[in-house]
Design an enzyme around this catalytic site. Structure first.
Site, PDB file in Angstrom:
ATOM      1  N   GLU A 289       1.006  -1.211  -0.095  1.00 58.98           N
ATOM      2  CA  GLU A 289       0.033   0.016   0.001  1.00 58.98           C
ATOM      3  C   GLU A 289       0.938   1.339   0.019  1.00 58.98           C
ATOM      4  O   GLU A 289       1.759   1.109   0.950  1.00 58.98           O
ATOM      5  CB  GLU A 289      -0.857   0.049   1.267  1.00 58.98           C
ATOM      6  CG  GLU A 289      -1.732  -1.347   1.341  1.00 58.98           C
ATOM      7  CD  GLU A 289      -2.690  -1.456   0.095  1.00 58.98           C
ATOM      8  OE1 GLU A 289      -3.118  -0.480  -0.576  1.00 58.98           O
ATOM      9  OE2 GLU A 289      -3.000  -2.568  -0.238  1.00 58.98           O
ATOM     10  N   CYS A 323      -1.683   8.931   4.573  1.00 60.45           N
ATOM     11  CA  CYS A 323      -1.484   8.664   3.160  1.00 60.45           C
ATOM     12  C   CYS A 323      -2.738   9.054   2.349  1.00 60.45           C
ATOM     13  O   CYS A 323      -2.931   9.484   1.090  1.00 60.45           O
ATOM     14  CB  CYS A 323      -1.556   6.995   2.833  1.00 60.45           C
ATOM     15  SG  CYS A 323      -2.464   6.077   3.798  1.00 60.45           S
TER      16      CYS A 323
HETATM   17  P1  NAD Z   1       9.041   5.316   3.078  1.00 58.42           P
HETATM   18  O1  NAD Z   1       8.769   4.473   1.721  1.00 58.42           O
HETATM   19  O2  NAD Z   1      10.157   5.984   3.283  1.00 58.42           O
HETATM   20  O3  NAD Z   1       9.279   3.933   4.190  1.00 58.42           O
HETATM   21  C1  NAD Z   1       8.637   2.978   4.471  1.00 58.42           C
HETATM   22  C2  NAD Z   1       9.453   1.689   4.802  1.00 58.42           C
HETATM   23  O4  NAD Z   1      10.347   1.300   3.758  1.00 58.42           O
HETATM   24  C3  NAD Z   1      10.440   2.154   5.899  1.00 58.42           C
HETATM   25  O5  NAD Z   1      10.198   0.852   6.837  1.00 58.42           O
HETATM   26  C4  NAD Z   1      11.732   2.426   5.440  1.00 58.42           C
HETATM   27  O6  NAD Z   1      12.713   2.125   6.171  1.00 58.42           O
HETATM   28  C5  NAD Z   1      11.401   1.403   4.255  1.00 58.42           C
HETATM   29  N1  NAD Z   1      12.544   1.660   3.234  1.00 58.42           N
HETATM   30  C6  NAD Z   1      12.920   2.906   2.803  1.00 58.42           C
HETATM   31  N2  NAD Z   1      13.632   2.748   1.538  1.00 58.42           N
HETATM   32  C7  NAD Z   1      13.635   1.500   1.426  1.00 58.42           C
HETATM   33  C8  NAD Z   1      14.282   0.529   0.206  1.00 58.42           C
HETATM   34  N3  NAD Z   1      15.241   1.426  -0.610  1.00 58.42           N
HETATM   35  N4  NAD Z   1      14.086  -0.633   0.289  1.00 58.42           N
HETATM   36  C9  NAD Z   1      13.399  -1.079   1.368  1.00 58.42           C
HETATM   37  N5  NAD Z   1      12.719  -0.658   2.219  1.00 58.42           N
HETATM   38  C10 NAD Z   1      12.958   0.616   2.399  1.00 58.42           C
HETATM   39  O7  NAD Z   1       7.646   5.670   3.560  1.00 58.42           O
HETATM   40  P2  NAD Z   1       7.509   6.496   4.945  1.00 58.42           P
HETATM   41  O8  NAD Z   1       8.003   7.831   4.657  1.00 58.42           O
HETATM   42  O9  NAD Z   1       7.678   5.869   6.277  1.00 58.42           O
HETATM   43  O10 NAD Z   1       5.724   6.479   4.981  1.00 58.42           O
HETATM   44  C11 NAD Z   1       5.273   7.429   4.165  1.00 58.42           C
HETATM   45  C12 NAD Z   1       4.822   6.915   2.734  1.00 58.42           C
HETATM   46  O11 NAD Z   1       3.741   5.629   3.025  1.00 58.42           O
HETATM   47  C13 NAD Z   1       3.848   7.871   1.965  1.00 58.42           C
HETATM   48  O12 NAD Z   1       4.103   7.705   0.675  1.00 58.42           O
HETATM   49  C14 NAD Z   1       2.396   7.217   2.273  1.00 58.42           C
HETATM   50  O13 NAD Z   1       1.408   7.755   1.102  1.00 58.42           O
HETATM   51  C15 NAD Z   1       2.749   5.894   2.422  1.00 58.42           C
HETATM   52  N6  NAD Z   1       1.513   5.338   3.052  1.00 58.42           N
HETATM   53  C16 NAD Z   1       0.788   4.401   2.383  1.00 58.42           C
HETATM   54  C17 NAD Z   1      -0.280   3.956   3.138  1.00 58.42           C
HETATM   55  C18 NAD Z   1      -1.529   3.161   2.322  1.00 58.42           C
HETATM   56  O14 NAD Z   1      -2.290   2.573   3.153  1.00 58.42           O
HETATM   57  N7  NAD Z   1      -1.426   3.434   1.108  1.00 58.42           N
HETATM   58  C19 NAD Z   1      -0.685   4.149   4.448  1.00 58.42           C
HETATM   59  C20 NAD Z   1       0.611   4.684   5.142  1.00 58.42           C
HETATM   60  C21 NAD Z   1       1.135   5.239   4.491  1.00 58.42           C
END
Ligand code: NAD
Length: 537
Positions: A289, A323
């Site tokens: 998501e 999000c």
């Molecule tokens: P992010 O993508 O920066 O991080 C999410 C997770 O991925 C973290 O655990 C992070 O450490 C990990 N991560 C970061 N880079 C990575 C890589 N290269 N490889 C593997 N893992 C990696 O997101 P965030 O800042 O924590 O959260 C915000 C984002 O999440 C926004 O884009 C938001 O829209 C989305 N979000 C979506 C939903 C939904 O249900 N659609 C819900 C909540 C948040």
């Protein structure tokens, strides 16, 4: 077959002045703010302190350290794979109702003794206000842990028909291998749900929490242990996201990914899984998501006050870091001046600051990276559009971004298309007569399709928006803000670049964590290899 207790949504506590919950939460906030805890890895039930640590700070007072957490190296990731495989032999064969009981007990603990702790951790570590923490780290997580066992039961109950003399059954097996859960900073409930939903279905999990939500993640793990989760079922591996992910995505035992976060990161994981396809024992289930660029569109028949409140709440609660947060708004020109002035007036009344002060409406954004990114968008708005309200950033003490309302004359303006993930709402006032055209514009403006709202009194307009915007949002709201989905009531998730739309907290999601085996039993097998029609005329 046993029946789990019927799930009910956990009511939000109100935290009114003088209430017990308010006194308790304030006391817990005070106590936890004075602590500086040490957060180890937990692999196979064993705490591991690697000695390489990073800090968790309060986003609204970034010099205040709340915790030091240990960083995993590649060797720990390999240990976690081994621990998950070991634990799987038992856990996969537990009766499903025993697994369900662990999470039902976790829900009960969170409802009672753990509620203030997890709320306080979310407030201090992620800068949520009391009510934003309550709807997330208490109510939503409790709901996930109550409703998922009920959905699992429904799933296990679904069995094929059997014709005379046979018995057909579906064995809902867990996946072969481990599930990798990668969680975002912005919802403690998602931190709790992503590892536990696959675990409920009999899988073992390696959980990499977001580095900026480490405090609440650590308490979730402790709570699950208190609820009786066996060692090795969920292995807690904080550390460098890229390094950990690279090791796990190369493992032949990768059975699934349960991800929530940004679209770019998910795309990179999907690519790696594609490149590694030949390595895996099974095709991994990839569930993600991701981002959003959520809209509110008003028809000229909309109620101005209801619309203004939806923009204010939907756009600025939790600093726009949901999000689902409203971030692009389309208002007919006839209503715009009134809507603009009302929203701006509400914004001037939004207090920003320390979330331990309950008058605060907005805390700080999560970290310096996010602060810098949003500041760049504000600079763009100040240069290329009209800032109606807000527009400044102040990062010396905490990562504070003023709630900001921007007006643009260009519906394709950058701030109408890109996910900002901060308290910035951009509005476009369209000519009233261009209602059908603006719906098409909304559908085509951004790659995302997570949430969206229509405000109108005219039913024909609502019908038209619901039709034209059918694929523009996985969660669509009529006369309501686009945030605040409730487990069991509005299953959540979006399509297009917003994710695989497997609807967290629903049966659709649980289905991804099982691999069905069909069993046919014949009670009286044939004893003759020929068929009756073969006899001579
Ligand atoms: P992010 O993508 O920066 O991080 C999410 C997770 O991925 C973290 O655990 C992070 O450490 C990990 N991560 C970061 N880079 C990575 C890589 N290269 N490889 C593997 N893992 C990696 O997101 P965030 O800042 O924590 O959260 C915000 C984002 O999440 C926004 O884009 C938001 O829209 C989305 N979000 C979506 C939903 C939904 O249900 N659609 C819900 C909540 C948040």
């Amino acid at each position: 077959m046993p029946t789990v207790p019927p799930p009910v949504n956990e009511p939000n506590l109100a935290y009114l002045p003088g209430s017990k919950e308010r006194t308790d939460l304030k006391a817990r906030l005070k106590a936890m703010a004075c602590e500086r805890i040490d957060i180890p890895l937990v692999i196979g039930g064993r705490e591991i302190r690697t000695g390489r640590t990073r800090q968790t700070v309060m986003p609204h007072t970034h010099c205040h350290v709340l915790a030091d957490w240990h960083v995993a190296g590649p060797e720990h990731v390999h240990q976690a794979i081994a621990a998950a495989n070991d634990a799987s032999r038992e856990w996969a064969n537990w009766r499903w109702e025993d697994r369900a009981a662990v999470f039902l007990r976790a829900a009960e603990l969170l409802t009672t003794t753990w509620r203030t702790t997890l709320n306080a951790a979310t407030m201090l570590g992620q800068s949520k206000t009391a009510i934003q923490a309550e709807i997330d780290s208490a109510s939503e997580l409790i709901d996930f842990w109550r409703f998922n066992p009920h959905y699992a039961e429904e799933l296990y109950r679904e069995q094929p028909t059997s014709s005379h003399g046979t018995w057909n059954q579906i064995d809902y097996r867990p996946l072969e291998g481990f599930v990798y859960a990668v969680t975002p900073f912005n919802f403690t409930a998602i931190g709790g749900n992503l590892p536990t939903a696959p675990a409920l279905m009999g899988n073992t999990v390696i959980w990499k929490p977001a580095s900026s939500a480490m405090l609440s993640a650590c308490y979730i793990l402790r709570l699950l242990e208190a609820a009786g989760l066996p060692a090795g079922v969920i292995n807690f591996v904080p550390g460098d996201a890229v390094q950990i992910t690279n090791v796990l995505l190369e493992s032949p035992d990768l059975a699934g990914i349960h991800f929530t976060g940004s679209t770019g990161v998910f795309n990179s994981m999907w690519r790696t899984v594609g490149e590694n396809t030949g390595r895996y024992r099974s095709y991994p289930r990839v569930v993600g998501e991701t981002g959003g660029k959520d809209f509110i569109v008003a028809h000229r028949s909309a109620d101005v006050q209801e619309l203004a409140v939806a923009i204010a709440r939907g756009g600025f609660e939790y600093q726009g870091q949901k999000c689902s947060a409203a971030s692009r708004v389309y208002v007919p020109q006839s209503l715009w001046p009134e809507v603009r002035d009302r929203v701006a007036a509400m914004m001037r009344d939004m207090k920003m600051g320390d979330v331990a002060d309950f008058r605060t409406y907005l805390g700080a954004v999560i970290d310096s990276r996010s602060f810098d990114k949003i500041s760049d968008y504000l600079a763009d708005a100040n240069k290329n559009a009209k800032v109606i309200q807000g527009g400044t950033a102040r990062g010396d003490e905490g990562y504070f971004i003023e709630p900001t309302l921007v007006e643009t004359k260009d519906p394709a303006y950058r701030l109408m298309c890109e996910e900002i993930f901060g308290p910035v709402v951009t509005a476009y006032a369209y000519p009233d007569a261009e209602w059908p055209a603006i719906l098409k514009t909304i559908d085509q403006t951004s790659p995302y399709a997570l949430t969206g709202s229509v405000f109108a009194s005219d039913r024909a307009a609502i019908r038209e928006a619901t039709g034209t915007l059918r694929n523009a949002a996985g969660n669509f709201y009529i006369n309501d803000k686009p945030t605040g989905a409730i487990v069991g009531q509005q299953p959540f998730g979006g399509g297009r670049a917003s994710g695989t739309n497997d609807k967290a907290g629903s049966k659709m999601n649980l289905l991804r964590w099982v691999s069905a085996r069909t069993i046919k039993e014949t009670f009286s097998p044939p004893r003759d290899f020929t068929y009756p029609y073969m006899t001579e005329e």
